[in-house]
Design a protein around this motif. Sequence first.
Motif, mmCIF file in Angstrom:
data_model
loop_
_atom_site.group_PDB
_atom_site.id
_atom_site.type_symbol
_atom_site.label_atom_id
_atom_site.label_comp_id
_atom_site.label_asym_id
_atom_site.label_seq_id
_atom_site.Cartn_x
_atom_site.Cartn_y
_atom_site.Cartn_z
ATOM 1 N N SER A 169 13.347 10.221 -9.669
ATOM 2 C CA SER A 169 12.018 9.620 -9.842
ATOM 3 C C SER A 169 12.096 8.416 -10.767
ATOM 4 N N ILE A 170 12.939 8.484 -11.792
ATOM 5 C CA ILE A 170 13.073 7.309 -12.665
ATOM 6 C C ILE A 170 13.597 6.124 -11.869
ATOM 7 N N ASN A 171 14.619 6.364 -11.043
ATOM 8 C CA ASN A 171 15.183 5.266 -10.256
ATOM 9 C C ASN A 171 14.162 4.669 -9.297
ATOM 10 N N PHE A 172 13.384 5.529 -8.643
ATOM 11 C CA PHE A 172 12.394 4.992 -7.704
ATOM 12 C C PHE A 172 11.308 4.218 -8.441
ATOM 13 N N ILE A 173 10.896 4.720 -9.605
ATOM 14 C CA ILE A 173 9.882 3.993 -10.378
ATOM 15 C C ILE A 173 10.450 2.635 -10.796
ATOM 16 N N GLY A 174 11.695 2.649 -11.261
ATOM 17 C CA GLY A 174 12.329 1.393 -11.671
ATOM 18 C C GLY A 174 12.424 0.404 -10.527
ATOM 19 N N GLU A 175 12.778 0.899 -9.341
ATOM 20 C CA GLU A 175 12.875 0.024 -8.171
ATOM 21 C C GLU A 175 11.530 -0.620 -7.877
ATOM 22 N N ALA A 176 10.489 0.199 -7.936
ATOM 23 C CA ALA A 176 9.162 -0.316 -7.603
ATOM 24 C C ALA A 176 8.715 -1.362 -8.607
ATOM 25 N N TRP A 177 9.236 -1.233 -9.833
ATOM 26 C CA TRP A 177 8.804 -2.163 -10.880
ATOM 27 C C TRP A 177 9.539 -3.489 -10.854
ATOM 28 N N MET A 225 0.837 -1.190 0.000
ATOM 29 C CA MET A 225 0.000 0.000 0.000
ATOM 30 C C MET A 225 0.879 1.249 0.000
ATOM 31 N N LYS A 226 1.845 1.226 0.920
ATOM 32 C CA LYS A 226 2.713 2.372 1.067
ATOM 33 C C LYS A 226 3.557 2.566 -0.204
ATOM 34 N N SER A 227 4.034 1.440 -0.745
ATOM 35 C CA SER A 227 4.898 1.548 -1.918
ATOM 36 C C SER A 227 4.086 1.994 -3.139
ATOM 37 N N ARG A 228 2.796 1.647 -3.114
ATOM 38 C CA ARG A 228 1.923 2.092 -4.196
ATOM 39 C C ARG A 228 1.816 3.609 -4.226
ATOM 40 N N LYS A 229 1.641 4.169 -3.031
ATOM 41 C CA LYS A 229 1.557 5.622 -2.908
ATOM 42 C C LYS A 229 2.858 6.267 -3.362
ATOM 43 N N ALA A 230 3.962 5.665 -2.935
ATOM 44 C CA ALA A 230 5.272 6.198 -3.303
ATOM 45 C C ALA A 230 5.429 6.171 -4.822
ATOM 46 N N LEU A 231 5.028 5.059 -5.427
ATOM 47 C CA LEU A 231 5.147 4.930 -6.881
ATOM 48 C C LEU A 231 4.344 6.037 -7.568
ATOM 49 N N LEU A 232 3.131 6.242 -7.060
ATOM 50 C CA LEU A 232 2.267 7.269 -7.634
ATOM 51 C C LEU A 232 2.936 8.640 -7.532
ATOM 52 N N PHE A 233 3.555 8.892 -6.372
ATOM 53 C CA PHE A 233 4.216 10.166 -6.143
ATOM 54 C C PHE A 233 5.334 10.388 -7.172
ATOM 55 N N TRP A 234 6.188 9.373 -7.332
ATOM 56 C CA TRP A 234 7.330 9.538 -8.234
ATOM 57 C C TRP A 234 6.873 9.638 -9.687
ATOM 58 N N CYS A 235 5.816 8.892 -10.018
ATOM 59 C CA CYS A 235 5.288 8.977 -11.379
ATOM 60 C C CYS A 235 4.757 10.376 -11.642
ATOM 61 N N SER A 236 4.048 10.960 -10.658
ATOM 62 C CA SER A 236 3.504 12.287 -10.910
ATOM 63 C C SER A 236 4.605 13.332 -10.977
ATOM 64 N N LEU A 237 5.648 13.135 -10.153
ATOM 65 C CA LEU A 237 6.754 14.091 -10.213
ATOM 66 C C LEU A 237 7.406 14.057 -11.593
ATOM 67 N N LEU A 238 7.658 12.841 -12.080
ATOM 68 C CA LEU A 238 8.265 12.713 -13.404
ATOM 69 C C LEU A 238 7.336 13.309 -14.458
ATOM 70 N N GLY A 239 6.042 13.003 -14.309
ATOM 71 C CA GLY A 239 5.052 13.531 -15.245
ATOM 72 C C GLY A 239 5.064 15.047 -15.261
ATOM 73 N N LEU A 240 5.163 15.642 -14.065
ATOM 74 C CA LEU A 240 5.184 17.100 -13.955
ATOM 75 C C LEU A 240 6.407 17.680 -14.671
ATOM 76 N N ILE A 241 7.558 17.045 -14.452
ATOM 77 C CA ILE A 241 8.783 17.535 -15.101
ATOM 78 C C ILE A 241 8.636 17.466 -16.621
#
Lengths: 249, 270, 322
Positions: B252-260, B1-17
């Motif tokens: 954010s790319i690294n965190f997304i990759g880790e989560a995947w 659950m927590k990692s899902r939220k984190a993933l969402l956060f990093w995805c949105s940050l990357l998306g924003l950039i």
Amino acid sequence: MIEVRDLTINIEGKHITQHVDFTIPRGRITSLIGESGSGKSMTVSALLGMLPVDAKVSGYVMYEGRNVLDASDQEMESVRKQDVFTIFQDASNSFNPSVKMGRQLYAFSGERVGDTIDVFNEKMKLILDQLGLAWDVVEQYPFQLSGGMLQRCMIACAFYVEPALLIADEPTSALDMVLQKEFIQLLIRLNEERNTTILLITHDLDIVAEAAHEMAVMQQGTIVETGTVETVFSNPHHAYTKRLLESRF
Amino acid sequence: MKSRKALLFWCSLLGLIVFLTVFSNMLAPFSPNEMNMDDVYSAPSSDHWLGTDHLGRDVLSRLLEGGKVTLAVASGSVILSLIIGIVYGGISGYFGGLTDTVMMRLLEALITIPALIIILSFQAIIQGGMWGMTLLIGLTGWLVTARIVRSEFIRLKEEEFVKMANMFGTPVWKILWGHLLQNSIPAIFVVTLFNFAGAIFMEVSLSFLGIGIPPAIPSWGNMLYYAQNDILIGAWWIALFPGIMIFLTILSINFIGEAWKNPKRRRVND
Amino acid sequence: MISKWVGKRMVMGIVVLFIVSFLSFFIMQAAPGDPAAAFYGGNAQTLTAAEKERITRAYALDRPVAQQYIAWLGETVKGNLGTSSKEGRPVSEIIMERLPNTLLLFSVTMFFIIIGSIWLGTVAGMREGSIWDKGLSTFSIATSSIPAFWLGILFIYFFAVSLGILPSSGSGDVEGNGGVIDKISHLIMPASVLIVTHVGIYARFLQESIKIENSQYYVKVARANGVTESSIRKGVVRNASIPYLNYIAMTIPSFFGGSIIVESLFAWSGIGQLTVKAVTTKDFPLLMGSIMVTGILVVITLFIVDLIMYAMDPKMRKGGAR
């Protein structure tokens, strides 16, 4: 010597064992029999105080008048070090692959009881000789030896430390028929010569018939039948035990 | 659950950039190349949120425009190395045998040569612009992808369903495409993400050395190239912001990759 | 066994160097202008006809490309890397001046990275679920996402411009006024930039492989039988360090790449800075030379790592299964 009462283990909401009751009398070979997945190995882990962190456990495992389940990690460590020796199923993975056998045998035996290397060398040489192993094995790495030889090395350590209780968790299931017979003979010898109490976990009734004095039958996390091997074999009560015995012939 | 939220956060940050850089034309308060010699090295203020550089250009506008360049170069090169990696690794893994041995030995040798060295030497000769850089980074970045594709293909080749397909005489291309490649996608996706981070690193490194993107085009690396001198007179804002953008993007790319990456294999107790 | 293994590694190294040499030679061929000019150096006009003749013969410049390559390779192996077209001095001489600085920076950073990552990785890996365990993963992802040269710029701003306690560039001189202290003060920033941005990922890799090793069957068996925690730990770390060394070997090339940039930023006069300088000034003989030397450095480093791995892994030594 050990009394297991009402042992229930829960992992992530799943019952691994439920209300398990059985006794391991001193100086006897007690066999815990059941198919894989029946909760035998978890019961052993509970006896050793080595359950996974997320396991919830209740009940009693009484050893020398105290409940092992309440003991602290340090206490359990010293029990494992001083009183119990455990032989596991997969002998070929039971040793560190990159350390020479001599060093590891010492860690499993001499070091436990506080012997120096010299004392160990002398004593172990005799034991290995008795078990039909050449002294050369101490200079070799585990992957250079066969599974049968490694399992004999394990029991050599048990001969060395003469534990109050020997737990053998499916010790022969990775060995072929001839080696199985040999190994069971070694267990019997250990029991007869040194009067070692043994808990033998297995799924093989032939082994029970050959080695054990007492037995407890386990099915889906509960004990369905206990008694001496003779009585259970001649007069089984539970349907599961009957089925087991029938399938044997 | 927590990692899902984190993933969402990093995805949105990357998306924003990505969003900010793609629409830099509309979002940038100034033209990225608009010089103002009366207003050089001005610190962040309400006029210029992130200050101005040695030619009086607005740092924020260059930051957004530069991001577009950096991300475009990285994306282009990653696509190129993805294609090369899949073809090379696919051939090696599918055919196996001697082909595989030779191709893998060559790959092992190539992987030992620092990619930066190869790119530097080609840059010395061709002096490529933006697309030249993309090409070079792409041509040197496929090695790990090839390795992953190969091992995935070898693993999948032994799977029951592929053997069955072979037995039923399914055409080779269908096996390659439908079975092997499609089932390798998760692994390829992860390695491509990390490759993308690597490509960004490569672009900014080269431009930082002054041998990447031509100076006329702003990129995050380019901005840092000038920043090394600006910092000596205390103009920290020119160096700080492009670096933060690079850092956040790669982070954010690294965190997304880790989560995947596959969740850790848990040992099943009997 | 060992001779066979060493032989195999040697062949691999030689293949790598061949590829690097093709690359070098290709640069010379593709370089604008007369390839021969590369060997005459910047002072080609001052050479006498006889000297030109000698050089032409040495490099087979009037023959087909393949023969030129062989002649060039022969000269390179002899240690003749040509003449710098900008400085007019032999390339090998310039490189030898720079080499100690690169080796110093490389060995100091690698030393601290390895010590630091073994310490962090072991602490974190051995205490599964602890704050160390979770913290290290985040720390390593964060630090490895920082561009080393950007961190370097920030360091320059803080330590050189604002505080003025460290020199912003140069590589110091042991023989100069400052002596060893001067050298160290120049070394601190480039080295710490490389250490900070790399120690995390290496530590994390070790942490992960210790965790995998800790879940191995033999560890359970040893723990069940009261083998002392310290000797279990020793065995686990030793086994986990083999994949860790392999990881170091795999990342050494990109580490060299990273140090090229850091050398340039701090004007640390090593091979990396020299390479960049050669590219920007289009000094092709110098570029070829520095590429060759970098290639040799990488190959030697990898060979050393391989030797350590070989010494640590009995399975490799005995040619055992798996």
